[in-house]
Design a protein around this motif. Sequence first.
Motif, PDB file in Angstrom:
ATOM      1  N   LEU A  95       0.814  -1.206   0.000  1.00  0.00           N
ATOM      2  CA  LEU A  95       0.000   0.000   0.000  1.00  0.00           C
ATOM      3  C   LEU A  95       0.856   1.269   0.000  1.00  0.00           C
ATOM      4  O   LEU A  95       0.329   2.375  -0.054  1.00  0.00           O
ATOM      5  CB  LEU A  95      -0.940   0.016   1.213  1.00  0.00           C
ATOM      6  N   GLY A  96       2.187   1.100   0.093  1.00  0.00           N
ATOM      7  CA  GLY A  96       3.095   2.245   0.034  1.00  0.00           C
ATOM      8  C   GLY A  96       3.647   2.690   1.372  1.00  0.00           C
ATOM      9  O   GLY A  96       4.172   3.802   1.484  1.00  0.00           O
ATOM     10  N   ALA A  97       3.563   1.854   2.379  1.00  0.00           N
ATOM     11  CA  ALA A  97       4.034   2.218   3.711  1.00  0.00           C
ATOM     12  C   ALA A  97       5.560   2.185   3.806  1.00  0.00           C
ATOM     13  O   ALA A  97       6.225   1.466   3.071  1.00  0.00           O
ATOM     14  CB  ALA A  97       3.459   1.262   4.753  1.00  0.00           C
ATOM     15  N   GLU A  98       6.056   2.980   4.744  1.00  0.00           N
ATOM     16  CA  GLU A  98       7.453   2.896   5.155  1.00  0.00           C
ATOM     17  C   GLU A  98       7.436   2.271   6.548  1.00  0.00           C
ATOM     18  O   GLU A  98       6.724   2.740   7.434  1.00  0.00           O
ATOM     19  CB  GLU A  98       8.084   4.277   5.221  1.00  0.00           C
ATOM     20  N   ILE A  99       8.217   1.217   6.724  1.00  0.00           N
ATOM     21  CA  ILE A  99       8.245   0.515   8.005  1.00  0.00           C
ATOM     22  C   ILE A  99       9.636   0.637   8.599  1.00  0.00           C
ATOM     23  O   ILE A  99      10.632   0.358   7.927  1.00  0.00           O
ATOM     24  CB  ILE A  99       7.868  -0.971   7.836  1.00  0.00           C
TER      25      ILE A  99
ATOM     26  N   ARG B 141      -8.059  -3.239  10.563  1.00  0.00           N
ATOM     27  CA  ARG B 141      -9.260  -3.128   9.719  1.00  0.00           C
ATOM     28  C   ARG B 141      -9.853  -1.723   9.832  1.00  0.00           C
ATOM     29  O   ARG B 141     -10.171  -1.078   8.827  1.00  0.00           O
ATOM     30  CB  ARG B 141     -10.309  -4.148  10.128  1.00  0.00           C
ATOM     31  N   LYS B 142      -9.997  -1.232  11.053  1.00  0.00           N
ATOM     32  CA  LYS B 142     -10.560   0.096  11.274  1.00  0.00           C
ATOM     33  C   LYS B 142      -9.701   1.169  10.605  1.00  0.00           C
ATOM     34  O   LYS B 142     -10.226   2.075   9.949  1.00  0.00           O
ATOM     35  CB  LYS B 142     -10.670   0.363  12.779  1.00  0.00           C
ATOM     36  N   TRP B 143      -8.385   1.077  10.753  1.00  0.00           N
ATOM     37  CA  TRP B 143      -7.464   2.046  10.173  1.00  0.00           C
ATOM     38  C   TRP B 143      -7.576   2.049   8.642  1.00  0.00           C
ATOM     39  O   TRP B 143      -7.630   3.099   8.021  1.00  0.00           O
ATOM     40  CB  TRP B 143      -6.042   1.735  10.626  1.00  0.00           C
ATOM     41  N   LEU B 144      -7.629   0.857   8.053  1.00  0.00           N
ATOM     42  CA  LEU B 144      -7.740   0.765   6.599  1.00  0.00           C
ATOM     43  C   LEU B 144      -9.078   1.329   6.111  1.00  0.00           C
ATOM     44  O   LEU B 144      -9.132   2.042   5.100  1.00  0.00           O
ATOM     45  CB  LEU B 144      -7.565  -0.687   6.141  1.00  0.00           C
TER      46      LEU B 144
ATOM     47  N   CYS C 292       7.247   0.796  13.433  1.00  0.00           N
ATOM     48  CA  CYS C 292       6.573   2.036  13.119  1.00  0.00           C
ATOM     49  C   CYS C 292       6.159   1.975  11.653  1.00  0.00           C
ATOM     50  O   CYS C 292       6.974   1.699  10.779  1.00  0.00           O
ATOM     51  CB  CYS C 292       7.525   3.201  13.360  1.00  0.00           C
ATOM     52  N   VAL C 293       4.868   2.195  11.398  1.00  0.00           N
ATOM     53  CA  VAL C 293       4.342   2.150  10.034  1.00  0.00           C
ATOM     54  C   VAL C 293       3.887   3.557   9.660  1.00  0.00           C
ATOM     55  O   VAL C 293       3.009   4.132  10.325  1.00  0.00           O
ATOM     56  CB  VAL C 293       3.149   1.166   9.926  1.00  0.00           C
ATOM     57  N   PHE C 294       4.498   4.120   8.613  1.00  0.00           N
ATOM     58  CA  PHE C 294       4.092   5.426   8.100  1.00  0.00           C
ATOM     59  C   PHE C 294       3.303   5.182   6.825  1.00  0.00           C
ATOM     60  O   PHE C 294       3.832   4.732   5.818  1.00  0.00           O
ATOM     61  CB  PHE C 294       5.310   6.307   7.823  1.00  0.00           C
ATOM     62  N   LEU C 295       1.991   5.439   6.910  1.00  0.00           N
ATOM     63  CA  LEU C 295       1.084   5.186   5.792  1.00  0.00           C
ATOM     64  C   LEU C 295      -0.093   6.152   5.904  1.00  0.00           C
ATOM     65  O   LEU C 295      -0.534   6.460   7.016  1.00  0.00           O
ATOM     66  CB  LEU C 295       0.593   3.736   5.846  1.00  0.00           C
ATOM     67  N   PHE C 296      -0.589   6.636   4.787  1.00  0.00           N
ATOM     68  CA  PHE C 296      -1.702   7.584   4.742  1.00  0.00           C
ATOM     69  C   PHE C 296      -1.356   8.895   5.453  1.00  0.00           C
ATOM     70  O   PHE C 296      -2.224   9.573   5.982  1.00  0.00           O
ATOM     71  CB  PHE C 296      -2.983   7.011   5.369  1.00  0.00           C
ATOM     72  N   GLY C 297      -0.070   9.229   5.511  1.00  0.00           N
ATOM     73  CA  GLY C 297       0.349  10.449   6.194  1.00  0.00           C
ATOM     74  C   GLY C 297       0.272  10.346   7.707  1.00  0.00           C
ATOM     75  O   GLY C 297       0.355  11.345   8.405  1.00  0.00           O
ATOM     76  N   GLU C 298       0.126   9.144   8.221  1.00  0.00           N
ATOM     77  CA  GLU C 298       0.032   8.900   9.663  1.00  0.00           C
ATOM     78  C   GLU C 298       1.108   7.921  10.098  1.00  0.00           C
ATOM     79  O   GLU C 298       1.596   7.119   9.303  1.00  0.00           O
ATOM     80  CB  GLU C 298      -1.328   8.285  10.023  1.00  0.00           C
ATOM     81  N   VAL C 299       1.433   7.984  11.374  1.00  0.00           N
ATOM     82  CA  VAL C 299       2.373   7.042  11.962  1.00  0.00           C
ATOM     83  C   VAL C 299       1.614   6.172  12.946  1.00  0.00           C
ATOM     84  O   VAL C 299       0.910   6.673  13.824  1.00  0.00           O
ATOM     85  CB  VAL C 299       3.515   7.785  12.701  1.00  0.00           C
ATOM     86  N   LYS C 300       1.712   4.861  12.769  1.00  0.00           N
ATOM     87  CA  LYS C 300       1.111   3.899  13.703  1.00  0.00           C
ATOM     88  C   LYS C 300       2.222   2.981  14.194  1.00  0.00           C
ATOM     89  O   LYS C 300       3.103   2.587  13.432  1.00  0.00           O
ATOM     90  CB  LYS C 300       0.038   3.046  13.020  1.00  0.00           C
ATOM     91  N   VAL C 301       2.164   2.640  15.459  1.00  0.00           N
ATOM     92  CA  VAL C 301       3.143   1.721  16.034  1.00  0.00           C
ATOM     93  C   VAL C 301       2.421   0.418  16.353  1.00  0.00           C
ATOM     94  O   VAL C 301       1.377   0.413  17.005  1.00  0.00           O
ATOM     95  CB  VAL C 301       3.796   2.315  17.300  1.00  0.00           C
TER      96      VAL C 301
END
Length: 84
Positions: free
Chosen positions: A33-37, A74-77, A46-55
């Motif tokens: 999906l284009g994430a940087e991990i 699922r909720k995030w997607l 740390c996953v940077f995807l959709f302009g957000e950072v999730k751990v």
Amino acid sequence: MKKKCQATLAKIFQRPVSGSIRWADVEALFLDLGAEITEREGSRICVFLFGEVKVFHRPHPSPDTDKGAVASIRKWLLEHGVKP
């Protein structure tokens, strides 16, 4: 999107929530999906995807993602319009 990632996405959206999705497949989906991990301390990533950072916490010793993490993913997607 690769077929394997499409299958992982379908598993994430299954009802009831699946507890047998391999974490490596989830990471592959994020990358597709284009994430940087990036690695964090311990078994966190740390996953940077959709302009957000999730751990997220990599599961261990089992390679399978727990149901709570699957529901959170699922909720995030869904919030960003990603559906199977």
